[in-house]
Design a protein around this motif. Sequence first.
Motif, PDB file in Angstrom:
ATOM      1  N   THR A  33      -1.083  12.458   3.677  1.00  0.00           N
ATOM      2  CA  THR A  33      -0.284  11.940   4.785  1.00  0.00           C
ATOM      3  C   THR A  33       1.165  12.407   4.711  1.00  0.00           C
ATOM      4  O   THR A  33       1.760  12.785   5.728  1.00  0.00           O
ATOM      5  CB  THR A  33      -0.332  10.402   4.793  1.00  0.00           C
ATOM      6  OG1 THR A  33      -1.686   9.965   4.738  1.00  0.00           O
ATOM      7  CG2 THR A  33       0.329   9.840   6.032  1.00  0.00           C
TER       8      THR A  33
ATOM      9  N   VAL B 272       6.094  -0.518  -0.567  1.00  0.00           N
ATOM     10  CA  VAL B 272       5.168   0.485  -1.084  1.00  0.00           C
ATOM     11  C   VAL B 272       5.362   0.655  -2.591  1.00  0.00           C
ATOM     12  O   VAL B 272       4.388   0.701  -3.355  1.00  0.00           O
ATOM     13  CB  VAL B 272       5.361   1.823  -0.349  1.00  0.00           C
ATOM     14  CG1 VAL B 272       4.631   2.954  -1.065  1.00  0.00           C
ATOM     15  CG2 VAL B 272       4.863   1.708   1.089  1.00  0.00           C
TER      16      VAL B 272
ATOM     17  N   TRP C  39       3.671   5.714   3.178  1.00  0.00           N
ATOM     18  CA  TRP C  39       2.392   5.154   2.724  1.00  0.00           C
ATOM     19  C   TRP C  39       2.218   3.701   3.148  1.00  0.00           C
ATOM     20  O   TRP C  39       1.202   3.082   2.827  1.00  0.00           O
ATOM     21  CB  TRP C  39       2.275   5.264   1.200  1.00  0.00           C
ATOM     22  CG  TRP C  39       2.402   6.668   0.711  1.00  0.00           C
ATOM     23  CD1 TRP C  39       3.444   7.210   0.041  1.00  0.00           C
ATOM     24  CD2 TRP C  39       1.441   7.725   0.857  1.00  0.00           C
ATOM     25  NE1 TRP C  39       3.215   8.535  -0.249  1.00  0.00           N
ATOM     26  CE2 TRP C  39       1.987   8.878   0.256  1.00  0.00           C
ATOM     27  CE3 TRP C  39       0.186   7.807   1.447  1.00  0.00           C
ATOM     28  CZ2 TRP C  39       1.320  10.098   0.222  1.00  0.00           C
ATOM     29  CZ3 TRP C  39      -0.485   9.015   1.411  1.00  0.00           C
ATOM     30  CH2 TRP C  39       0.079  10.146   0.803  1.00  0.00           C
TER      31      TRP C  39
ATOM     32  N   HIS D 142      -1.359   2.103   1.781  1.00  0.00           N
ATOM     33  CA  HIS D 142      -2.114   3.329   1.484  1.00  0.00           C
ATOM     34  C   HIS D 142      -1.583   3.964   0.190  1.00  0.00           C
ATOM     35  O   HIS D 142      -1.064   5.092   0.193  1.00  0.00           O
ATOM     36  CB  HIS D 142      -1.980   4.310   2.650  1.00  0.00           C
ATOM     37  CG  HIS D 142      -2.328   3.727   3.989  1.00  0.00           C
ATOM     38  ND1 HIS D 142      -3.600   3.360   4.343  1.00  0.00           N
ATOM     39  CD2 HIS D 142      -1.543   3.436   5.056  1.00  0.00           C
ATOM     40  CE1 HIS D 142      -3.599   2.875   5.581  1.00  0.00           C
ATOM     41  NE2 HIS D 142      -2.367   2.906   6.033  1.00  0.00           N
ATOM     42  N   THR D 143      -1.693   3.252  -0.903  1.00  0.00           N
ATOM     43  CA  THR D 143      -0.990   3.661  -2.125  1.00  0.00           C
ATOM     44  C   THR D 143      -1.875   4.283  -3.189  1.00  0.00           C
ATOM     45  O   THR D 143      -1.398   4.564  -4.291  1.00  0.00           O
ATOM     46  CB  THR D 143      -0.258   2.440  -2.726  1.00  0.00           C
ATOM     47  OG1 THR D 143      -1.157   1.323  -2.763  1.00  0.00           O
ATOM     48  CG2 THR D 143       0.945   2.075  -1.885  1.00  0.00           C
TER      49      THR D 143
END
Length: 472
Positions: A12, A113, A71, A147-148
């Motif tokens: 990403t 994040v 993320w 989204h780590t």
Amino acid sequence: MTYAVTLPDLGTLDAWRTAARIAISHRIAPDLIDWTGGGGLFAASPLPDQQGSHQAKVPAAFFDIAKSAIWHKSPDRAALLYQALWRIDRRIGDPLSAADPLGRRLQLLAKNVRRDIHKMHAFVRFRELPSVGPRRRFAAWFEPEHHTLEPGVPFFAKRFADMDWMIATPELTAHFEGGKLRFGPAAARPDLPDDASEGLWATYFANIFNPARIKLDAMRSEMPKKYWKNLPETQLIPAMLKDAEARVQRMREAGSTPARPGAAAISTRYRAAMPQAPDLPDTLDQAQAAAMQCRRCNLCEKATQTVWGRGAPNAALMIVGEQPGDREDLEGLPFVGPAGQVLHKAMAEAGVDPAKAWLTNAVKHFKFTPRGKQRIHQSPDRAEIEHCRWWLGLELGFVQPRLTVALGASAAYALTGNAGPMKDRVGKVEQGLHDGPVLVTWHPSYILRLPDPSTARADLVAALYEAQARTK
């Protein structure tokens, strides 16, 4: 023409950087790009295939925020980052500052994040699987909030390079086999076998548990209950909490030796010198508490204490001076010395109620040179002002004044980044780094040093009168 960009689940960050670089090179405005793929009623075009003629230059601080914020699960994180990139390229304010609404939003995204990655590093629990080769095999299940997985797994690849392992999540799966890392699609939670080493770990955890230092809110903050089901040690917590009071009583009955004389003072000073966490405060009170332990420059070494701002936390008017003086340093309050008396008299003449304004300084510690029993004021240098701009930015971000008055050159530089001479700026409104108006005038201490202060004092009263009129 409107454009649509679809970011992949994997890679990403690189995909966003490529798309943003193309978009900014063609000077495509933020409101013309749909970063969610363009699934609306009207058709949108893809971005151009080739770079445009414009070359944007951005500071390294922008990429530091982008590589974390991208993320986040927020659907507008890519759009917010591009808005910041656009403003940096056009030099519109400071979109990376905590005083700017966009900057504060991005910093909070990045903070969340980083915290989620830290939680993954702390709470992933591997269990060993049967192995047919020389390398041991392990697997783990984890449920991140953002989204780590992709940015978080290099830590495990470096730490467990001699093992094969898998981390499965509801979105992606990371596989490390033969020293190579790859990603696969989401997987169901695996049925992992029991691990004999968990019993040893649970025994260790139970023995280091201190029942006299139970802080349930802090425990849940650092170890949220959503992770408990995957942590073997958490099964022991209810029983340990139930027995905590009895264990504390047994510790009291065992007795203790008294501390040596002076130990309390030394302990207090040591704790005060401990470095503070760099996380962004969430409230004005938290910012003040963090500032009390500030060690961003060397001024804290000689000063008595941090002098934080005071007044109305939602004030429409903020008044910023240079730094605390001798009296302010001793009392811990801004504008209580001779210069403060001049300011308060001028405010009264202009009809400005100090209780409805926010009074603070660009630098929070007193800089001085000792001369006998006196402490002679020294002006802070630019580096010290820039170090302390972090705290001033937080005050601006939380108070959100409609107008800020800069008293003197140091305050004007801290607020605007402009180090120009004061004689050309007094009485004028300039654009602040926080994207708000800044009215520049003389500092009361400068007025005190003049043989004939009447003109400069009139300028100060006039500026405060105008500030009062602008913020009614």
